[in-house]
Design an enzyme around this catalytic site. Structure first.
Site, PDB file in Angstrom:
ATOM      1  N   HIS A   1      -4.392   0.106 -36.035  1.00  0.00           N
ATOM      2  CA  HIS A   1      -2.975   0.318 -35.699  1.00  0.00           C
ATOM      3  C   HIS A   1      -2.096  -0.510 -36.626  1.00  0.00           C
ATOM      4  O   HIS A   1      -1.159   0.003 -37.250  1.00  0.00           O
ATOM      5  CB  HIS A   1      -2.740  -0.069 -34.242  1.00  0.00           C
ATOM      6  CG  HIS A   1      -1.325  -0.366 -33.894  1.00  0.00           C
ATOM      7  ND1 HIS A   1      -0.371   0.621 -33.787  1.00  0.00           N
ATOM      8  CD2 HIS A   1      -0.680  -1.535 -33.651  1.00  0.00           C
ATOM      9  CE1 HIS A   1       0.788   0.055 -33.468  1.00  0.00           C
ATOM     10  NE2 HIS A   1       0.619  -1.256 -33.396  1.00  0.00           N
TER      11      HIS A   1
ATOM     12  N   ASP B   1      15.834   9.130 -63.303  1.00  0.00           N
ATOM     13  CA  ASP B   1      14.584   9.069 -62.555  1.00  0.00           C
ATOM     14  C   ASP B   1      14.139   7.630 -62.523  1.00  0.00           C
ATOM     15  O   ASP B   1      14.800   6.762 -63.095  1.00  0.00           O
ATOM     16  CB  ASP B   1      13.504   9.942 -63.219  1.00  0.00           C
ATOM     17  CG  ASP B   1      12.431  10.366 -62.223  1.00  0.00           C
ATOM     18  OD1 ASP B   1      11.956   9.496 -61.459  1.00  0.00           O
ATOM     19  OD2 ASP B   1      12.085  11.558 -62.182  1.00  0.00           O
TER      20      ASP B   1
ATOM     21  N   TRP C   1      -5.919  -7.263 -38.080  1.00  0.00           N
ATOM     22  CA  TRP C   1      -5.402  -6.901 -39.410  1.00  0.00           C
ATOM     23  C   TRP C   1      -5.428  -8.124 -40.320  1.00  0.00           C
ATOM     24  O   TRP C   1      -5.326  -7.982 -41.533  1.00  0.00           O
ATOM     25  CB  TRP C   1      -3.986  -6.335 -39.325  1.00  0.00           C
ATOM     26  CG  TRP C   1      -2.874  -7.330 -39.251  1.00  0.00           C
ATOM     27  CD1 TRP C   1      -2.548  -8.082 -38.161  1.00  0.00           C
ATOM     28  CD2 TRP C   1      -1.949  -7.681 -40.287  1.00  0.00           C
ATOM     29  NE1 TRP C   1      -1.468  -8.874 -38.467  1.00  0.00           N
ATOM     30  CE2 TRP C   1      -1.074  -8.651 -39.765  1.00  0.00           C
ATOM     31  CE3 TRP C   1      -1.756  -7.266 -41.613  1.00  0.00           C
ATOM     32  CZ2 TRP C   1      -0.036  -9.218 -40.498  1.00  0.00           C
ATOM     33  CZ3 TRP C   1      -0.714  -7.832 -42.343  1.00  0.00           C
ATOM     34  CH2 TRP C   1       0.119  -8.790 -41.790  1.00  0.00           C
TER      35      TRP C   1
ATOM     36  N   SER D   1      -1.199   0.429 -55.261  1.00  0.00           N
ATOM     37  CA  SER D   1      -0.054   1.312 -55.000  1.00  0.00           C
ATOM     38  C   SER D   1       1.233   0.503 -54.886  1.00  0.00           C
ATOM     39  O   SER D   1       2.234   0.819 -55.519  1.00  0.00           O
ATOM     40  CB  SER D   1      -0.293   2.093 -53.713  1.00  0.00           C
ATOM     41  OG  SER D   1       0.895   2.747 -53.336  1.00  0.00           O
ATOM     42  N   SER D   2       1.176  -0.579 -54.094  1.00  0.00           N
ATOM     43  CA  SER D   2       2.400  -1.361 -53.906  1.00  0.00           C
ATOM     44  C   SER D   2       2.852  -1.967 -55.226  1.00  0.00           C
ATOM     45  O   SER D   2       4.048  -1.966 -55.531  1.00  0.00           O
ATOM     46  CB  SER D   2       2.158  -2.478 -52.894  1.00  0.00           C
ATOM     47  OG  SER D   2       1.657  -1.938 -51.706  1.00  0.00           O
TER      48      SER D   2
ATOM     49  N   HIS E   1       3.039 -13.996 -45.136  1.00  0.00           N
ATOM     50  CA  HIS E   1       4.418 -14.224 -44.727  1.00  0.00           C
ATOM     51  C   HIS E   1       5.423 -13.532 -45.632  1.00  0.00           C
ATOM     52  O   HIS E   1       6.268 -12.804 -45.141  1.00  0.00           O
ATOM     53  CB  HIS E   1       4.778 -15.686 -44.513  1.00  0.00           C
ATOM     54  CG  HIS E   1       6.144 -15.763 -43.935  1.00  0.00           C
ATOM     55  ND1 HIS E   1       6.395 -15.629 -42.597  1.00  0.00           N
ATOM     56  CD2 HIS E   1       7.345 -15.812 -44.536  1.00  0.00           C
ATOM     57  CE1 HIS E   1       7.694 -15.628 -42.392  1.00  0.00           C
ATOM     58  NE2 HIS E   1       8.298 -15.739 -43.555  1.00  0.00           N
TER      59      HIS E   1
ATOM     60  N   GLU F   1       4.924 -10.961 -47.055  1.00  0.00           N
ATOM     61  CA  GLU F   1       4.771  -9.565 -46.649  1.00  0.00           C
ATOM     62  C   GLU F   1       5.731  -9.196 -45.527  1.00  0.00           C
ATOM     63  O   GLU F   1       6.338  -8.125 -45.556  1.00  0.00           O
ATOM     64  CB  GLU F   1       3.326  -9.309 -46.209  1.00  0.00           C
ATOM     65  CG  GLU F   1       3.100  -7.974 -45.502  1.00  0.00           C
ATOM     66  CD  GLU F   1       3.241  -6.775 -46.428  1.00  0.00           C
ATOM     67  OE1 GLU F   1       3.253  -6.965 -47.662  1.00  0.00           O
ATOM     68  OE2 GLU F   1       3.344  -5.654 -45.910  1.00  0.00           O
TER      69      GLU F   1
ATOM     70  N   TYR G   1       8.580 -10.292 -44.939  1.00  0.00           N
ATOM     71  CA  TYR G   1       9.936 -10.091 -45.466  1.00  0.00           C
ATOM     72  C   TYR G   1       9.997  -8.862 -46.342  1.00  0.00           C
ATOM     73  O   TYR G   1      11.041  -8.195 -46.420  1.00  0.00           O
ATOM     74  CB  TYR G   1      10.423 -11.347 -46.180  1.00  0.00           C
ATOM     75  CG  TYR G   1      10.596 -12.449 -45.173  1.00  0.00           C
ATOM     76  CD1 TYR G   1      11.658 -12.409 -44.282  1.00  0.00           C
ATOM     77  CD2 TYR G   1       9.661 -13.450 -45.041  1.00  0.00           C
ATOM     78  CE1 TYR G   1      11.784 -13.361 -43.296  1.00  0.00           C
ATOM     79  CE2 TYR G   1       9.781 -14.414 -44.055  1.00  0.00           C
ATOM     80  CZ  TYR G   1      10.844 -14.365 -43.186  1.00  0.00           C
ATOM     81  OH  TYR G   1      10.960 -15.297 -42.197  1.00  0.00           O
TER      82      TYR G   1
ATOM     83  N   SER H   1      23.006  -2.823 -44.519  1.00  0.00           N
ATOM     84  CA  SER H   1      24.208  -3.243 -45.255  1.00  0.00           C
ATOM     85  C   SER H   1      24.885  -2.066 -45.929  1.00  0.00           C
ATOM     86  O   SER H   1      26.049  -2.159 -46.329  1.00  0.00           O
ATOM     87  CB  SER H   1      23.832  -4.283 -46.312  1.00  0.00           C
ATOM     88  OG  SER H   1      23.113  -5.336 -45.722  1.00  0.00           O
TER      89      SER H   1
ATOM     90  N   HIS I   1       2.942 -21.418 -40.862  1.00  0.00           N
ATOM     91  CA  HIS I   1       3.409 -21.351 -39.471  1.00  0.00           C
ATOM     92  C   HIS I   1       2.599 -20.338 -38.672  1.00  0.00           C
ATOM     93  O   HIS I   1       2.744 -20.257 -37.459  1.00  0.00           O
ATOM     94  CB  HIS I   1       4.913 -21.060 -39.375  1.00  0.00           C
ATOM     95  CG  HIS I   1       5.330 -19.721 -39.889  1.00  0.00           C
ATOM     96  ND1 HIS I   1       6.492 -19.538 -40.579  1.00  0.00           N
ATOM     97  CD2 HIS I   1       4.764 -18.506 -39.807  1.00  0.00           C
ATOM     98  CE1 HIS I   1       6.622 -18.266 -40.891  1.00  0.00           C
ATOM     99  NE2 HIS I   1       5.584 -17.617 -40.428  1.00  0.00           N
ATOM    100  N   HIS I   2       1.746 -19.595 -39.356  1.00  0.00           N
ATOM    101  CA  HIS I   2       0.831 -18.706 -38.632  1.00  0.00           C
ATOM    102  C   HIS I   2      -0.441 -19.428 -38.238  1.00  0.00           C
ATOM    103  O   HIS I   2      -1.316 -18.847 -37.602  1.00  0.00           O
ATOM    104  CB  HIS I   2       0.474 -17.497 -39.493  1.00  0.00           C
ATOM    105  CG  HIS I   2       1.645 -16.620 -39.788  1.00  0.00           C
ATOM    106  ND1 HIS I   2       2.008 -15.580 -38.972  1.00  0.00           N
ATOM    107  CD2 HIS I   2       2.549 -16.650 -40.781  1.00  0.00           C
ATOM    108  CE1 HIS I   2       3.076 -14.992 -39.467  1.00  0.00           C
ATOM    109  NE2 HIS I   2       3.431 -15.632 -40.576  1.00  0.00           N
TER     110      HIS I   2
ATOM    111  N   THR J   1      19.237 -15.936 -42.961  1.00  0.00           N
ATOM    112  CA  THR J   1      19.210 -14.717 -42.152  1.00  0.00           C
ATOM    113  C   THR J   1      20.445 -14.651 -41.280  1.00  0.00           C
ATOM    114  O   THR J   1      21.029 -13.578 -41.093  1.00  0.00           O
ATOM    115  CB  THR J   1      17.949 -14.677 -41.284  1.00  0.00           C
ATOM    116  OG1 THR J   1      16.850 -15.144 -42.048  1.00  0.00           O
ATOM    117  CG2 THR J   1      17.678 -13.271 -40.811  1.00  0.00           C
TER     118      THR J   1
ATOM    119  N   LYS K   1      23.373 -13.307 -43.046  1.00  0.00           N
ATOM    120  CA  LYS K   1      23.386 -11.835 -43.093  1.00  0.00           C
ATOM    121  C   LYS K   1      23.965 -11.263 -41.809  1.00  0.00           C
ATOM    122  O   LYS K   1      24.898 -10.454 -41.823  1.00  0.00           O
ATOM    123  CB  LYS K   1      21.978 -11.302 -43.308  1.00  0.00           C
ATOM    124  CG  LYS K   1      21.458 -11.564 -44.703  1.00  0.00           C
ATOM    125  CD  LYS K   1      20.143 -10.850 -44.921  1.00  0.00           C
ATOM    126  CE  LYS K   1      19.924 -10.573 -46.379  1.00  0.00           C
ATOM    127  NZ  LYS K   1      20.953  -9.701 -46.972  1.00  0.00           N
TER     128      LYS K   1
ATOM    129  N   ARG L   1      -3.469 -12.440 -26.943  1.00  0.00           N
ATOM    130  CA  ARG L   1      -3.493 -11.203 -27.742  1.00  0.00           C
ATOM    131  C   ARG L   1      -4.902 -10.649 -27.826  1.00  0.00           C
ATOM    132  O   ARG L   1      -5.866 -11.328 -27.544  1.00  0.00           O
ATOM    133  CB  ARG L   1      -3.081 -11.508 -29.174  1.00  0.00           C
ATOM    134  CG  ARG L   1      -1.691 -11.835 -29.413  1.00  0.00           C
ATOM    135  CD  ARG L   1      -1.529 -12.324 -30.845  1.00  0.00           C
ATOM    136  NE  ARG L   1      -1.693 -11.241 -31.814  1.00  0.00           N
ATOM    137  CZ  ARG L   1      -1.517 -11.416 -33.109  1.00  0.00           C
ATOM    138  NH1 ARG L   1      -1.195 -12.607 -33.581  1.00  0.00           N
ATOM    139  NH2 ARG L   1      -1.660 -10.412 -33.958  1.00  0.00           N
TER     140      ARG L   1
END
Ligand code: HEA
Ligand code: HEA
Ligand code: CUA
Ligand SMILES: [Cu+2]
Lengths: 554, 403, 292
Positions: A82, A111, A147, A174-175, A258, A260, A262, A273, A307-308, A333, A336, A455
């Site tokens: 998932h 293009d 994951w 790909s990314s 991390h 990632e 963002y 925006s 922090h994870h 943040t 924003k 979890r």
């Protein structure tokens, strides 16, 4: 989204071109950014639903305590797949699709910079996910280590292990190709006179996202490569006996992981925006500070990864550093969020569906951000960590965050893509159902988590029952609500219910930007000769436009 | 449209409020919708921090969302046809950069204070080594040579099997109950030395505000000092495979005297033999001490068990440890859990099978902690059941394989 | 090919629809299925491996052939040239980050995990309870003495020679570049062949070194964290040298076919950049892997 009729319109518009190939070959061989954008969006859409179905398996099993439907091992497979599918197959391709369609039209070029690479970057995705999904049927089943793929657990995966690793490698390729393409396009192909600080904020957020992608995707590739050699070639990166450390993987993974997250939200900031000023009929407040805030978020995202991992037993100094650094991210943040509010302030707002989703985003993303800040407080995270409080946090930033922004973007631009207007009433209905049910799904998870539900479990102690019942109901209803969306969008693509292609170039009267100076639907080829800019075409309005030219970086 | 919006919000709001009320009625752990205040000085501090930050973000939310809702109401086209055209102000930008920053400092300082206390494991009065296994905990009272396994209680375990048909709401402490609780004295600074044997686990007891990862090959230190006697329940908080959700933790905090008595009794070892429940799923723990005792009393050497007896004992061991995955029928669950019926490994050379049982393979955890006799028994059972035809092995063979 | 660019050479070149990317994907996936089958002793056999490999290589060849043709056909404007420069720079950046992961692993092991296992940095109990007597030293194959006792390769031996080889190759390719810019094609080609030769020589020594490590030093992938980091870092670097050498070869052959102009030859420069990158990585390796 482009399709066959549309292709013919394209002919109508500029027939001095050969049109695209016919039939399936058009999609396989295309080098056109609009075709590829369409492919990306349809793919993302499909993956969202596969991932959504898996989340429903999860929610069904968690509907009541006790094991009703699936074996615990299969449950873990669902959780793992998932997440991988939603993040790498849903949100990221979704944003790349939007970038494909919009970036060239926003900066006025024909293009993306590297069209063939663009095609490659797309087509490896369906193959990668076909491989990943195939693992569900292999001996040992699909990957079930979460994951985050922590060793040693993930090394217990069966035959599907190499496919997991190589799928991740391909997604990385790909990314990276996609990101290089977007970055180069923005840096090299802007219409004359469009200095970096005059381009739409969506391009800015994507430029910075691209930078993050190119910086961290290779690190993930490295990490999983070490997993591969640890399992098959006897290396001991993650084994204490050989001098390695399982926690080392977590450091490398989160150094990717991390930034990632963002990567999953910065383009969303860009979309929001873009939409809010249009419907507030008022220029985006604090454009420059938005740019700097985005940049500082990106910078900070490289120094907060641990922090994870507050509970892995880091030295105290490390825990303190990562706590402080993480808290800091709330500041840019916040800038924003405040700018968005200030943009609405004294505006002349209307609430078409894209605006509704954008506003829903600001509310609900902020809630996710607040819980994020709570998680940043190390001593308290010892309690929150690996509970449903975390699950609630990241779904608030991911679903009503990232996913809402994709939905908002699709509503906002689909008239430009197809030349047909979606059904506003249905759109509003879709928003309200989504907004209510997503809260019903994820708000109770805060309580379940605080009360002690961990979890990644298929079953739970009975005192968590009610929270889970609510959450499951919410999940099923939210999923159902998305069919309103599909219907509404496909009707635009294929002109069902006699929807006509009768829209003006500037579909939303409050909208600025080059994309609104071309016909709706946008012709197959746009801006082959760079446009000459007029201030009213620019989204970033400045008091003294020329005063900014010294900002030119490119 | 807007009214529809309000209705929607109100509806959602009340729904949540009601539901949470209902849920609180159910629950036994403090309130069931918030962190427990807990029973240690630290846990109370943590709770305080949690609420402090919570109210701060609520405050910010009120301000930010308030402003948004205000402009949604009063700055729509119908009310305000002509938009203002300001779009920059360095002053406000500076203000709303600094204010959040100051707020954050207000959070950071107390947080750092608590964190420093939590990490200070010095001069503890006793140390307990906690080892995570797939899927059970082992507790060792260092220096007391008391050491035992703690696994999901038999009752919960029976109820949690897929389609067990048991109404789990009737099972007391469903999924948060164990056979042998961790017994601790109150009022003493206790240091936990946490590690793991196979994959990463995490030892978490909310009421103590203690959560630390158990990492194979490394020892993590943390500590607690319990104020009130009582039973405190926790769970494994790091995904550790199939039964991650089924390796709970129960801490029984008792007065010093009672603790000493318990410890003394435990040292005798006898208690286990008495306490050892009929082998329950994923529960091989008592077997270990049991064997020691047997040896001590120079009971008939395990080898004495005949092949039949072994196979008989094996059935029990199998139901307990293997059936969850490979199923009582031995047919497993394709594709995840391979069938043992006619399997190459099972019918092949006994040595290989013993090795795999001892060390595990892929998803299959290691079963080192089973006694040689149990392993010999279960090996023989699988090799002689469901039409399998592997020659029998002996306890000695297992002992040898361990070397 | 009636592309927009063909219509108006001032316009940015947008290639015509192409099947190469899709086919390359197919090739890669077949290859992966082959490799995975091999790793998990699945029964796919060797065919996918070779088939996928061959297909991928073939496609890469034709794809780059097209690019070369377009370039020689004068379809690339100055802007396209800038695109390639930006693109190559970003790509090399991503490569740097890839190596970063493995360097990170090395530093982590030496700076943190080994000392911890030895009881330093507040990890005393780790050492006492789990690895009594273990002392942190480098090189190390961990407290369990993984893979048995081993010796390491002295820095100021073959590795030093390899360093000199690569540095020289950096010079030769620069000479070639100057020659090309001055339109002196023959010396340019000569310098290129020299560079290719040096690359090949480096690889030869590298392989020698591996054979020596496995046969005489008992230094293998199994030699704990030292073996892991040593072979992964030098191994991936070796792969990049191989790739670089191949690219140099291609460029050389293109030069001999008369490709590239003194004023525009990014194909050449791109490969040169890559080669210098590989060179720099090696210097890093030499210092932290072999020397310190
Ligand atoms: C889109 C993705 C996304 C985003 C944007 C964020 C944003 C943030 N996240 Fe989140 N996070 C995830 C996705 C995301 N996260 C995921 C997927 C995980 C789990 C991974 C896993 O384990 O599987 C996770 C987990 C996670 C953890 C680990 C929890 C644990 O496992 O124990 C932490 C801890 O610090 C954290 C913190 C934060 C913070 C501080 C932010 C900040 O960026 C938030 C900043 C925003 C605001 C604060 C709101 C708006 C600001 C204002 C209105 C200004 C005023 C506010 C203040 C001064 C407070 N996140
Ligand atoms: C972007 C990422 C994303 C998204 C969208 C979701 C969506 C959902 N997630 Fe998931 N989830 C994760 C990322 C995500 N999740 C991650 C990272 C984890 C952690 C995994 C781990 O522990 O390892 C997780 C784990 C996770 C859990 C915990 C499992 C466990 O711990 O065992 C649960 C449980 O309820 C859950 C539920 C849901 C539900 C009900 C949704 C619903 O929202 C699903 C319904 C959504 C849709 C149907 C898609 C709708 C979108 C569109 C319609 C957009 C249209 C697009 C285009 C037009 C292009 N998720
Ligand atoms: Cu042990 Cu989770
Ligand atoms: Cu994070």
């Amino acid at each position: 989204m482009a399709h066959h009729e549309h292709a013919h319109d394209a002919h109508g518009h500029d027939d001095h071109h050969h049109g695209p190939d016919k039939g399936i070959m058009r999609w396989i061989k295309t080098t056109n950014h609009k075709d590829l954008g369409t492919l990306y969006l349809f793919f993302s859409f499909a993956m969202f639903f596969v991932g959504g179905l898996m989340s429903l398996v999860i929610r069904a099993e968690l509907f009541h305590p006790g094991l009703q439907f699936v074996d615990p091992e299969f449950f873990n497979q669902m959780t793992t797949m998932h997440a991988l599918i939603m993040i790498f197959g849903g949100v990221m391709p979704g944003f790349v699709g939007l970038a494909n369609w919009m970036v060239p039209m926003m900066i006025g070029c024909s293009d993306l910079a590297l069209p063939r690479v663009n095609n490659w970057g797309f087509w490896i995705l369906p193959f990668a996910f076909a491989m990943l999904l195939a693992t569900l049927f292999m001996d040992g089943g699909a990957p079930a280590g979460g994951w985050t793929m922590y060793p040693p657990l993930v090394l217990q995966t069966g035959n599907s292990f190499p496919f997991l690793i190589f799928a991740v490698h391909i997604l990385g390729i790909s990314s990276i190709t996609g990101a290089i393409n977007v970055a180069v396009t923005i840096l090299n192909m802007r219409a004359p006179g469009m200095s970096l600080l005059k381009m739409p904020l969506f391009c800015w957020t994507w430029l910075i996202t691209a930078y993050l992608l190119i910086a961290v995707m290779p690190v993930l590739a490295g990490a999983v490569t070490m997993l591969l050699t640890d399992k098959y070639f006897g290396t001991s990166f993650f084994t204490a006996a050989g001098g390695g450390d399982p926690v080392m993987f977590q450091h490398i993974f989160w150094f990717f992981g991390h930034p990632e997250v963002y990567i999953l939200i910065l383009p969303a900031f860009g979309v929001v925006s873009t939409i809010i000023p249009t419907f507030a009929r008022k220029a985006l407040f604090g454009y420059d500070s938005m740019v700097y805030a985005t940049a500082s978020i990106a910078f900070l995202s490289f120094i907060v990864w641990a922090h994870h991992m507050f509970t892995v037993g880091m030295p105290l100094a490390g825990e303190l550093f990562f706590m402080f650094a993480t808290m800091l991210i709330a500041v840019p943040t916040g800038v924003k969020v405040f700018n968005w509010v200030a943009t609405m302030w004294k505006g002349s707002m209307t609430f078409e569906t894209p605006m509704l989703f954008a506003l829903g985003f600001v509310f609900l993303f902020s809630i996710g951000g607040f819980s994020g800040l709570m998680l940043a407080i190390t001593p308290v995270d010892f309690q929150y960590h690996d509970t449903y409080f975390v699950v609630a946090h990241f779904h608030y930033v991911l679903v009503p965050g990232a996913v809402f922004s994709i939905i908002a973007g699709v509503y906002y631009w689909i008239p430009k893509w197809t030349g047909r207007m979606y059904n506003e009433a249905l759109g509003k209905f879709h928003f309200w159902t989504s907004a209510i049910f997503i809260n019903l799904t994820f708000f109770p998870q805060h309580f379940a988590g605080l009360a002690g539900m961990q979890r990644r479990v298929p079953d739970y102690a009975i005192q968590f029952t009610d929270w889970n019942v609510m959450s499951s109901w919410g999940a099923f209803l939210f999923f159902a609500a998305q069919f309103i969306f599909i219907g509404n969008m496909l009707a635009c693509c294929y002109g069902w219910f006699g929807r006509k292609q009768n829209l003006p170039d500037r579909v939303w009267e409050g909208a600025h930007g080059l994309e609104w100076t071309v016909a709706s639907p946008a012709p197959y080829h746009t801006f082959e000769d760079p446009p000459s800019l007029h201030d009213e075409d620019l989204t970033a309005v400045h008091d003294k436009v020329d005063a900014l030219d010294h900002h030119k970086l490119a | 449209m807007l009214n529809k919006g309000w209705l929607a919000r109100v509806a959602a709001g009340t729904a949540l409020a009601l539901a949470s009320a209902v849920a609180m009625a159910y629950t036994e752990t403090s309130g069931g919708y918030n962190l427990p205040t807990g029973v240690t000085e630290i846990s109370r501090e943590v709770y305080g921090l949690h609420m402090w930050i919570f109210w701060i973000v609520c405050g910010i939310a009120v301000v930010v969302f308030g402003a948004m809702i205000w402009s949604i109401i009063f700055h729509r086209r119908s009310k305000n046809p002509k938009p203002a055209d300001f779009h920059e102000s360095t002053t406000v930008e500076i203000i709303w950069t600094t204010i959040p920053f100051i707020i954050l400092i207000g959070i950071a300082i107390p947080a750092a204070g608590t964190l420093i206390k939590m990490e200070d494991t010095r001069n503890a009065e006793m140390s307990i080594k906690v080892t995570g296994y797939q899927w059970k905990w082992e507790y060792e009272y260092l220096g007391e040579d008391v050491k035992y396994f703690s696994t999901l209680s038999a009752e919960s375990n029976a109820a949690r099997q897929l389609k067990s048909g048991v109404d789990v709401t009737q099972v007391p402490n469903y999924l948060v109950d164990v056979d042998n609780a961790l017994v601790l004295p109150v009022g003493k600074k206790i240091r936990f030395l946490i590690t793991a044997n196979d994959v990463i686990h995490a030892w978490w007891v909310p009421e103590l505000a203690v959560k630390k990862d158990a990492i194979p090959g490394y020892v993590n230190e943390t500590w607690t000092k319990i104020d009130q006697p009582g039973t405190y329940r926790g769970v494994c908080a790091e995904l550790c495979g199939r039964d991650h959700g089924f390796m709970p933790i129960v801490v029984k905090a008792v007065p010093e005297a009672e603790f000493q008595a318990w410890l003394a009794a435990k040292k005798g070892g006898k208690t286990e033999v008495a306490a050892a429940p009929a082998v329950t799923a994923t529960d091989a723990a008592p077997a270990a001490p049991a064997v020691e005792v047997a040896a001590a009393e120079a009971a008939p050497a395990p080898k004495a068990l005949s092949k039949e007896e072994l196979a008989k004992k094996g059935e029990g061991v199998y139901k307990a440890n293997c059936a969850a995955c490979h199923q009582a029928t031995g047919q497993g669950l394709a594709p995840t859990f391979p069938s043992l019926v006619g399997s190459k490994v099972v019918n092949g050379p006994a040595g290989e099978l013993i090795k795999q049982v001892l060390n595990g393979k892929n998803l299959m955890p290691a079963f080192k902690q089973l006694s040689d006799e149990d392993i010999a028994a279960v090996v023989n059972y699988t090799r002689s059941s469901w039409g399998n035809k592997g020659e029998a092995t002996t306890v000695a063979a297992v002992a040898a394989a361990r070397k | 090919m009636a592309t927009p660019a063909a219509a108006n050479s001032e316009r940015y070149f947008v290639p015509a629809p192409s099947a190469w990317p899709f086919l390359l994907t197919v090739g890669l996936v077949v290859l992966i299925i082959g490799v995975s089958g091999f790793l998990e002793d699945g029964n796919v056999g060797p065919i996918p491996l070779y088939l996928g490999g061959a297909l991928s290589i073939a496609i890469i060849y034709v794809w780059f052939r097209d690019v070369a043709r377009e370039s020689e056909g004068g379809l690339y404007t100055a802007q396209v040239d800038r695109t390639y420069r930006w693109g190559m720079s970003w790509f090399i950046f991503s490569e740097v980050m890839f190596f970063g992961a493995f360097f990170g692993a090395l530093f982590y092991a030496r700076g943190l995990s080994l000392p911890w296992l030895a009881g330093e940095g507040g990890e005393l109990t780790t050492n006492l309870l789990l690895w009594p007597g273990f002392e942190a030293a480098w090189p190390s194959n961990g407290p369990a003495n993984m893979g048995g006792k081993f010796d390491t390769i002295p820095a100021f031996d073959v590795p030093l020679i390899n360093t000199l080889i690569l540095l020289t190759s950096g010079v030769t390719i620069t000479m070639a570049h100057h020659a090309l810019k001055e339109g002196k094609r023959t010396p340019c080609i000569a310098w290129m062949w020299a560079t290719v030769a040096l690359g090949a020589l480096f690889l030869f020594f590298q392989v020698e070194e591996y054979v020596h490590a496995y046969n005489d030093l008992n230094l293998t992938l199994h030699s704990g964290i030292y073996g892991s980091t040593f072979f992964m870092l030098t191994g991936f670097h070796g792969m990049h040298v191989t790739l670089g050498t191949l690219m140099l070869l291609v460029i050389t052959l293109r030069l001999m076919k008369g490709h590239f102009k003194p004023e525009s030859h990014f194909g050449f420069e791109g490969v040169a950049w890559y080669w210098h990158f590989v060179d720099v990585v090696w210097l890093g390796l030499f210092v932290v892997v072999y020397w310190l």
